[in-house]
Motif scaffolding. Structure first.
Motif, PDB file in Angstrom:
ATOM      1  N   THR A 152      -2.994  -5.683  -2.719  1.00 43.05           N
ATOM      2  CA  THR A 152      -2.526  -4.433  -3.341  1.00 43.05           C
ATOM      3  C   THR A 152      -3.057  -4.290  -4.769  1.00 43.05           C
ATOM      4  O   THR A 152      -3.457  -3.207  -5.188  1.00 43.05           O
ATOM      5  N   VAL A 171      -8.390   2.328  -1.164  1.00 42.44           N
ATOM      6  CA  VAL A 171      -8.323   1.205  -0.217  1.00 42.44           C
ATOM      7  C   VAL A 171      -9.724   0.888   0.301  1.00 42.44           C
ATOM      8  O   VAL A 171     -10.144  -0.269   0.362  1.00 42.44           O
ATOM      9  N   GLN A 215       0.834  -1.219   0.000  1.00 35.43           N
ATOM     10  CA  GLN A 215       0.000   0.000   0.000  1.00 35.43           C
ATOM     11  C   GLN A 215       0.865   1.264   0.000  1.00 35.43           C
ATOM     12  O   GLN A 215       0.501   2.279  -0.591  1.00 35.43           O
TER      13      GLN A 215
END
Ligand code: NPW
Ligand code: ATP
Ligand code: MG
Length: 362
Positions: free
Chosen positions: A344, A331, A289
């Motif tokens: 990811t 996210v 991330q």
């Protein structure tokens, strides 16, 4: 206080050639050096600092360029990632592909010879340069010559880049890091903004001169990387009771670079204000991330530096706020559907929608 009130950016600006981009960055440097520092006294703790939750949505809308049919390839951003070695091929890929998904036109990766075919195989979109060398592949007596060659390979592209991301998946090989130090010096000489992440933070923590006093540098430490920086620069431990004051002091001690401290809220400071981005992301902490964040910040930095942003706002700070907010929103979108299985690559797939929801393409 609405941080964004004084900001006005012409959205319909025309993009410049790389030479003009360099001149603009130079003029930003001059403005940055001359800019006054505005403080407020927080009487409850007696320290001098300011903090605020950034108006990230307005900032993203203001600095995202319109899609203009008169523009040519490259004018929406050319990003380069310096990273990728035997151990890590995912991290540079995540950073570079994120830059493209957000809207950059071209994304390059400069990595080791071992890593290049693997990174290329992940995506035909990336321009991959197998130029970096690790100690094991170079004899002692050849090192000087190889180092000059490596730096020259990157340097011939340097003026064309709007931003470098240095560090995702770079590894810690001493010879490779020496070459990367030279690349960073060249980038600085050309006034190219640099996002310093991952193993480049390890390098910079031990060689602060690489970024000291360079207002186009952004450091993006995670919890470990931040701890090492604080210990090295402030010679103390991380103090979460004074998180804002400590971050501000750290940025000031490194000569006014911008630091984006990643965590539950991302905290951003150039030694003046401390901005926070707290948009809810997810409880998933899968690796990678931070790599998306570095690519995201790079794109918004390149956009924020392209036109005259409000004289009293640092475009580097605006780029960090935008990059952080966009990632965190992506996210949360990925987590809505993928839940505990969120990876990811799922987050990368949500970058486009994350930006579209905030600043729709016309
Ligand atoms: N899919 C991928 O390709 C991904 C790759 N990734 C890449 O991984 C790299 C490291 O980043 P990270 O975030 O794991 O670093 P971090 O939390 O400081 O370290 C955790 C602990 O490990 C240790 N340590 C680390 N590297 C070491 C080394 N070379 N040699 C020895 N020790 C080392 C470190 O020890 P310490 O430094 O504290 O002594 C700490 O205790 C970086 O290039 C990143 O981009 C990530 O982006 C994720 C996705
Ligand atoms: N405790 C947390 N709560 C919510 N979000 C977080 C938390 N920690 C980190 N994040 C978010 O995740 C992003 C990546 O931060 P992280 O600390 O995982 O980086 P990293 O360790 O460098 O990642 P990478 O695995 O890519 O190297 C940050 O932008 C931040 O917004
Ligand atoms: Mg990282």
């Amino acid at each position: 206080m609405n941080q964004f009130a004084p900001l006005s950016i012409a959205r319909n600006y025309s993009f410049a050639s790389s030479t003009v981009a360099v001149l603009r960055r130079q003029s930003f440097l001059i403005r940055a050096l001359g800019r006054g520092i505005h403080h407020k006294v927080d009487s409850t703790i007696g320290s001098i600092m300011q903090e605020t939750e950034a108006d990230a949505v307005s900032i993203i809308r203001a600095i995202t360029p319109t899609l203009d049919p008169t523009r040519h390839k490259g004018q929406a951003g050319r990003i380069a990632v310096i990273g990728g070695c035997r151990e890590y091929t995912g991290a540079p890929y995540f950073a570079a592909i994120s830059a493209l998904k957000i809207g950059a036109d071209l994304s390059h990766v400069f990595c080791t010879k071992d890593a290049a075919p693997i990174i290329k195989s992940y995506s035909p979109e990336l321009i991959v340069h197998p130029v970096l060398e690790e100690s094991y592949s170079v004899r002692e007596e050849e090192r000087k010559q190889v180092s000059v060659k490596v730096v020259a390979e990157v340097d011939k592209w340097m003026e064309r880049f709007d931003c470098l991301v240095v560090g995702p998946g770079l590894g810690r090989d001493p010879f490779l890091l020496d070459c990367v130090s030279e690349i960073m010096k060249h980038a600085r000489h050309s006034n190219v903004p640099i996002v310093v992440d991952g193993d480049a933070l390890f390098l910079v923590t031990n060689n602060l001169d690489l970024v000291h006093g360079y207002p186009l540098a952004v450091l993006t430490p995670n919890v470990n990387e931040y701890k090492r920086l604080v210990q090295k620069v402030l010679k103390c431990e991380v103090d979460d009771a004074d998180a804002h004051g400590q971050l501000s002091s750290l940025a000031k001690q490194i000569g006014g670079v911008t630091i984006l401290r990643k965590g539950r809220s991302d905290l951003i400071s150039d030694g003046d204000l401390v901005n926070s981005v707290s948009i809810y992301g997810s409880p998933r902490r899968c690796g990678g991330q931070g790599d998306i964040l570095s690519g995201s910040v790079a794109v918004f930095l390149s956009w924020a530096h392209r036109d005259s942003v409000a004289a009293d706002r640092n475009p580097t700070i605006l780029g960090c706020i935008a990059g952080s907010a966009l990632l965190r929103k992506a996210v949360s979108l990925a987590f809505e559907t993928r839940k505990r299985a969120t990876l990811t690559t799922d987050i990368i797939e949500c970058l486009g929608r994350s930006l579209e929801d905030i600043s729709p393409a016309r």
